[in-house]
Design a protein around this motif. Structure first.
Motif, PDB file in Angstrom:
ATOM      1  N   ALA A   1     -14.627 -13.248  -7.707  1.00 24.16           N
ATOM      2  CA  ALA A   1     -14.997 -12.754  -6.641  1.00 24.16           C
ATOM      3  C   ALA A   1     -13.178 -12.058  -6.037  1.00 24.16           C
ATOM      4  O   ALA A   1     -13.498 -11.556  -5.445  1.00 24.16           O
ATOM      5  N   ALA A   2     -12.717 -12.323  -6.982  1.00 23.79           N
ATOM      6  CA  ALA A   2     -11.169 -11.912  -7.105  1.00 23.79           C
ATOM      7  C   ALA A   2     -11.410  -9.990  -7.488  1.00 23.79           C
ATOM      8  O   ALA A   2     -10.789  -9.567  -6.342  1.00 23.79           O
ATOM      9  N   LYS A   3     -12.366 -10.075  -8.076  1.00 26.36           N
ATOM     10  CA  LYS A   3     -12.767  -8.718  -8.691  1.00 26.36           C
ATOM     11  C   LYS A   3     -12.863  -8.019  -7.407  1.00 26.36           C
ATOM     12  O   LYS A   3     -12.977  -6.605  -6.998  1.00 26.36           O
ATOM     13  N   ALA A   4     -14.024  -8.485  -6.816  1.00 24.53           N
ATOM     14  CA  ALA A   4     -15.228  -7.774  -5.595  1.00 24.53           C
ATOM     15  C   ALA A   4     -13.773  -8.062  -4.137  1.00 24.53           C
ATOM     16  O   ALA A   4     -13.730  -6.695  -3.982  1.00 24.53           O
ATOM     17  N   ALA A   5     -12.649  -8.909  -4.217  1.00 26.49           N
ATOM     18  CA  ALA A   5     -11.668  -7.959  -2.988  1.00 26.49           C
ATOM     19  C   ALA A   5     -10.557  -6.996  -3.513  1.00 26.49           C
ATOM     20  O   ALA A   5     -10.158  -6.437  -2.747  1.00 26.49           O
ATOM     21  N   VAL A   6     -10.666  -6.914  -4.596  1.00 26.26           N
ATOM     22  CA  VAL A   6      -9.279  -6.293  -5.263  1.00 26.26           C
ATOM     23  C   VAL A   6     -10.345  -4.422  -5.417  1.00 26.26           C
ATOM     24  O   VAL A   6     -10.004  -4.146  -5.184  1.00 26.26           O
ATOM     25  N   ALA A   7     -11.848  -4.607  -5.458  1.00 29.31           N
ATOM     26  CA  ALA A   7     -12.435  -3.030  -5.039  1.00 29.31           C
ATOM     27  C   ALA A   7     -12.404  -2.615  -4.008  1.00 29.31           C
ATOM     28  O   ALA A   7     -12.342  -1.430  -3.712  1.00 29.31           O
ATOM     29  N   GLY A   8     -11.377  -3.670  -2.529  1.00 29.03           N
ATOM     30  CA  GLY A   8     -11.901  -3.098  -1.900  1.00 29.03           C
ATOM     31  C   GLY A   8      -9.854  -2.468  -1.062  1.00 29.03           C
ATOM     32  O   GLY A   8     -10.224  -2.037   0.032  1.00 29.03           O
ATOM     33  N   LEU A   9      -9.069  -2.821  -2.543  1.00 29.60           N
ATOM     34  CA  LEU A   9      -7.867  -2.515  -2.020  1.00 29.60           C
ATOM     35  C   LEU A   9      -7.760  -1.099  -1.199  1.00 29.60           C
ATOM     36  O   LEU A   9      -8.243  -0.236  -1.339  1.00 29.60           O
ATOM     37  N   GLN A  10      -6.758  -0.317  -0.417  1.00 29.04           N
ATOM     38  CA  GLN A  10      -6.651   0.679  -0.034  1.00 29.04           C
ATOM     39  C   GLN A  10      -5.600   1.240  -0.156  1.00 29.04           C
ATOM     40  O   GLN A  10      -4.600  -0.046   0.329  1.00 29.04           O
ATOM     41  N   ALA A  11      -5.220   2.144  -0.353  1.00 30.01           N
ATOM     42  CA  ALA A  11      -2.977   2.321  -0.336  1.00 30.01           C
ATOM     43  C   ALA A  11      -2.886   2.289   0.970  1.00 30.01           C
ATOM     44  O   ALA A  11      -3.847   3.203   2.488  1.00 30.01           O
ATOM     45  N   GLY A  12      -1.330   2.446   1.489  1.00 33.22           N
ATOM     46  CA  GLY A  12      -0.627   2.643   2.928  1.00 33.22           C
ATOM     47  C   GLY A  12       0.177   2.488   2.697  1.00 33.22           C
ATOM     48  O   GLY A  12       0.449   0.707   2.949  1.00 33.22           O
ATOM     49  N   GLY A  13       1.610   2.595   3.653  1.00 29.57           N
ATOM     50  CA  GLY A  13       2.670   1.855   3.778  1.00 29.57           C
ATOM     51  C   GLY A  13       3.714   2.074   2.709  1.00 29.57           C
ATOM     52  O   GLY A  13       3.352   3.160   1.860  1.00 29.57           O
ATOM     53  N   GLY A  14       4.914   1.120   2.783  1.00 29.01           N
ATOM     54  CA  GLY A  14       6.087   1.273   2.260  1.00 29.01           C
ATOM     55  C   GLY A  14       6.077   0.656   1.089  1.00 29.01           C
ATOM     56  O   GLY A  14       5.100  -0.385   0.277  1.00 29.01           O
ATOM     57  N   THR A  15       6.951   0.473   0.428  1.00 31.07           N
ATOM     58  CA  THR A  15       7.367  -0.182  -0.807  1.00 31.07           C
ATOM     59  C   THR A  15       8.916  -1.399  -0.698  1.00 31.07           C
ATOM     60  O   THR A  15       9.862  -0.900  -0.269  1.00 31.07           O
ATOM     61  N   ALA A  16       8.297  -2.662  -0.490  1.00 32.76           N
ATOM     62  CA  ALA A  16       9.176  -3.588  -0.453  1.00 32.76           C
ATOM     63  C   ALA A  16       8.872  -4.732  -1.500  1.00 32.76           C
ATOM     64  O   ALA A  16       8.296  -6.140  -0.978  1.00 32.76           O
ATOM     65  N   ILE A  17       9.274  -4.416  -2.404  1.00 34.20           N
ATOM     66  CA  ILE A  17       9.201  -5.340  -3.750  1.00 34.20           C
ATOM     67  C   ILE A  17       9.403  -7.033  -3.865  1.00 34.20           C
ATOM     68  O   ILE A  17       9.182  -7.981  -4.061  1.00 34.20           O
ATOM     69  N   GLY A  18      10.346  -6.860  -3.087  1.00 35.74           N
ATOM     70  CA  GLY A  18      11.399  -8.640  -3.023  1.00 35.74           C
ATOM     71  C   GLY A  18      10.285  -8.990  -2.003  1.00 35.74           C
ATOM     72  O   GLY A  18       9.764 -10.435  -2.497  1.00 35.74           O
ATOM     73  N   SER A  19       9.990  -8.857  -0.887  1.00 35.90           N
ATOM     74  CA  SER A  19       8.682  -9.343  -0.562  1.00 35.90           C
ATOM     75  C   SER A  19       7.643  -9.976  -1.020  1.00 35.90           C
ATOM     76  O   SER A  19       7.247 -10.762  -0.802  1.00 35.90           O
ATOM     77  N   TRP A  20       7.257  -9.388  -2.268  1.00 31.42           N
ATOM     78  CA  TRP A  20       5.933  -9.661  -2.899  1.00 31.42           C
ATOM     79  C   TRP A  20       6.252 -10.639  -3.688  1.00 31.42           C
ATOM     80  O   TRP A  20       5.660 -11.785  -3.837  1.00 31.42           O
TER      81      TRP A  20
END
Lengths: 435, 323
Positions: free
Chosen positions: A118-137
């Motif tokens: 299930a996790a791999k299926a969710a990861v397969a749908g990842l698309q790029a777009g937006g900024g970078t805020a490591i702290g919030s991650w």
């Protein structure tokens, strides 16, 4: 439970008036390591409860070049496959905010064939777009690890390809303070648009490693290695507990192998003469520490216990090493420099001159850069640190390693410079061939 | 809700646990019981603060070893072996035997510090050599032969010493100086840098020549004594007792004293502080003429201790009378 041993290397003889005691302590944790992968060997010791979160940068830049986000998705899938059955895990996608990819709500899921798929299926749908805020991650990761951080081994992998633009450095520092001690985090920068010092700060504070993945194609193997190491951890958080006598001061405590990491500032007081330095979790591995302790000199013939270094998990002592001093008027004894101490003093200087040299080069100060990187070549050559030598050769032309005579290269690929910077703290051990 | 009253140190206010007999922070005693012993000589912490190995758990300084000395007083001959102020064990040894009014067998050995079991080697060598010399006196044997046999017996005894091989340690070995006196003549044999001196009115001599790197350089005219003394190899010995010793007959000298005097055998723990015969003679001369051998041996030992006691110190003294 794994077993720990600690060995001390030092010249305990000090000259009359000698006040500085140096020692290298090699700490080795043997056996008891959990096996990686879902198919943990039958009869293997039961590893401690563990939790794993993979944090993937999905900012817009991950689309440039096109293959980067694809490589990240694949690497994450490989990593998920390596998570042992029963380990709580999750995946976070990071932009200027953090989004839970798997599970998409609630707490972490226990790894099984069903949840991994299930996790791999969710990861397969990842698309790029937006900024970078490591702290919030990291903040979201901390919440997902939850309140059980103390009784299980919590580990995260953070992958980014760009600078932390969507939040201030102060914000990141504040987040790091709140995450410290809750989980460990290995950081990886892909490509050459990320900031080495920034990721080093994150990794250092969260007791993890930092490295560059120059080619996205190498991401999957690196992720697999990180997860396998994390799954092999056999202890909860272990600390170095250092007792020093009245009147002594700790000049520094630094990890010197496998990488240089200054622990001095991390000292947490236990009582008036005892401090603790967190070292995170341990698998089957060996780390070296350089301790430098200043004492009040004594008379010839006096002997002093200068430090008692214990490895503790909670309040359980796993191993112990004693550091001593004996004052003598025999110069033959007091002038001998311990081989390990000399070696690691050189390795620490090597890391320093590389970072200083690269800094100078960036600032356009070629004279300083040439001197510093020349010294680095000399130290790397003397100590047989071939890995660092190879990285240096991508940045300078070496005319004579023995004297450290070098010329700066005109054209240097950004990734080569960043690889040298990132890996400048990697050390080798003493002895034929190093380690 | 009740709670135990919080105990704290009267000196530094650090918290104390119930039953603590001293404050682990500052070392102050917190118990009314009699102290168990003299305590830490460096910071004054009570005896309870010393750990099993003698380290003070407050200031870290280790208790000085109790004086470790062996003395033997046989009236016309006596010997003292002292651990010194720095070493933590005594690797010197002596063996002494008196067979009548004018017959003495004496052996002094110094275990080599870079070797394993140096102390056992020295003790075994000294005991075996003395045994052989004592038998020689009874049998009235040739003194030179007796010294040769005694050194052979010492070699064999050291070879039997049990030891654990270590990369940084040599095989068990020691120096040896032995003297055999009877019927008016004294034979002295040696291997290494333990020495024998003759100290009589107007006649002060070093009877031995060190088997050392320094003496060899000086003998061959390669270095002056001054130059050799500054070299780190100054103390390296070239012959010794042990399984790995170079094959070479020991050197032996024989003297027939024409006036009464004292025979002094010693290890470098003493002669380092009085390297020339003159210096050692001065130390002996400073004592009353009638001082017994035991008093002379003790006095020389105390001098070496007072000057630093950096090594183990062993001194044997024989009052040699003349018929």
């Amino acid at each position: 439970m794994s077993s720990f041993t600690a060995e001390v290397y030092q010249n305990e003889y000090l000259p009359l008036g000698g006040a500085e005691v140096n020692a290298i302590v090699t700490v080795t944790s043997a056996g008891g390591a959990a096996r990686a992968g879902p198919a943990a060997g039958a009869g293997a010791r039961r590893p401690p409860d563990a939790a794993e979160i993979i944090i993937i940068d999905t900012s817009g830049s991950m689309d440039v070049p096109k293959g980067k986000i694809k490589a990240a998705r694949e690497a994450t899938s490989v990593a998920i496959d390596c998570i042992r059955d029963g380990v709580a895990f999750g995946v976070i996608a990071g932009t200027d905010v953090a989004r839970m990819v798997y599970p998409d709500h609630g707490g972490l899921q226990l790894a099984s064939d069903v949840t991994r798929n299930a996790a791999k299926a969710a990861v397969a749908g990842l698309q790029a777009g937006g900024g970078t805020a490591i702290g919030s991650w990291l903040t979201v990761a901390r919440h997902m690890f939850g309140t059980r951080a103390q009784d299980r081994v919590c580990h995260a992998i953070l992958l980014t390809d760009g600078e932390n633009q969507s939040e201030s450095a102060e914000e990141l520092d504040r987040v790091l303070d709140t995450c410290e001690g809750h989980f460990q985090c290995d950081c990886r920068g892909v490509g050459s648009d990320w900031e080495v010092s920034e990721l080093r700060r994150v990794a250092s504070k969260l007791l993890g490693t930092v490295d560059i993945i120059a080619d996205p194609a190498d991401m999957a193997s690196d992720f697999r290695a990180m997860i396998e190491t994390a799954m092999g951890k056999a202890t909860r958080s272990v600390s170095l507990r250092l007792w020093t006598p009245q009147g002594a001061t700790v000049a520094f405590v630094r990890q010197v192998a496998p990488t240089i990491e200054d622990l001095t500032e991390r000292a947490a007081a236990v009582d008036a003469r005892t401090v603790e330095y967190p070292t995170g979790t341990w698998g089957s591995e060996s780390r070296d520490y350089h301790l430098c302790i200043d004492v009040a000199p004594r008379e010839v013939g006096d002997e002093m216990l200068v430090g008692r270094l214990s490895l503790v998990e909670g309040n359980k002592v796993l191993g112990q090493a004693l550091i001593k001093a004996i004052w003598t008027d025999d110069q033959q004894l007091s002038t001998r420099i311990n081989r390990e101490v000399a070696h690691y003093t050189g390795q620490a200087e090597l890391a320093d001159v590389i970072q200083d040299g690269l800094e100078a080069r960036k600032a356009g100060d070629e004279a300083t850069a040439t001197v510093k990187l020349g010294r680095a070549v000399q130290l790397a050559s003397e100590s047989g640190n071939d890995g660092t030598m190879k990285l240096l050769q991508a940045v300078v032309e070496v005319d004579d390693p023995a004297t450290g005579t070098v010329r700066l290269k005109r054209e240097v690929a950004d990734v080569d410079e960043m690889a040298l910077d990132t890996r400048s703290t990697k050390t080798v051990r003493t002895g034929p061939g190093g380690a | 809700m009740t709670s135990e009253p919080q105990l704290s140190c009267a000196a530094c206010a650090a918290p104390l646990a119930a039953g603590d007999r001293f404050c682990e922070q500052c070392g102050a005693r917190s118990s009314d019981e009699e102290p168990a012993g003299p305590g830490c000589q460096a910071c004054g912490a009570p005896a309870e603060a010393l750990d099993d190995e003698g380290y003070c758990t407050i200031c870290g300084v280790r208790e000085r070893p109790a004086s470790n000395r062996v003395e033997l007083d046989l009236v016309i001959a006596a010997a003292v072996s002292d651990q010194g102020r720095v070493h933590r064990r005594n690797e010197d040894a002596f063996a002494l035997g008196v067979a009548g009014e004018r017959s003495v067998a004496v052996v002094v050995c110094d275990g080599i510090s870079s070797a394993s079991a140096g102390d056992s080697a020295a003790q075994s060598a000294a005991a075996a050599a003395r045994e052989t010399l004592a038998t020689a006196i009874d049998a009235g044997r040739d003194r030179r032969d007796a010294i040769g046999d005694a050194i052979q017996a010492a070699h064999e005894a050291v070879e039997r010493v049990e030891w654990t091989a270590r990369a940084d340690r040599d095989m068990p070995s020691c120096t040896l100086v032995a003297a055999l006196w009877y019927e008016g003549e004294i034979a002295i044999g040696w291997l290494g840098d333990s020495r024998a001196y003759w100290v009589a009115a107007g006649d002060i001599r070093q009877l031995t020549t060190d088997d050392s790197w320094a003496e060899e350089q000086i003998a061959e005219g390669l270095l002056t004594r001054e130059q050799a003394s500054r070299d780190p190899r100054f103390h390296s010995i070239t012959h010794w007792v042990g399984a790995d010793a170079p094959e070479r007959p020991p050197r032996v000298v024989v003297i027939r004293p024409d006036r009464p005097g004292r025979l002094v055998l010693c290890t470098d723990g003493l002669w380092n502080y009085a390297p020339s015969p003159g210096e050692l003679g001065t130390l002996v001369d400073a004592l009353p003429e009638q001082a017994a051998p035991a008093a002379v041996a003790r006095s020389l030992t105390e001098t070496a201790l007072a000057r630093g006691g950096r090594d183990n110190i062993t001194v044997a003294v024989v009052d040699v009378g003349v018929e």
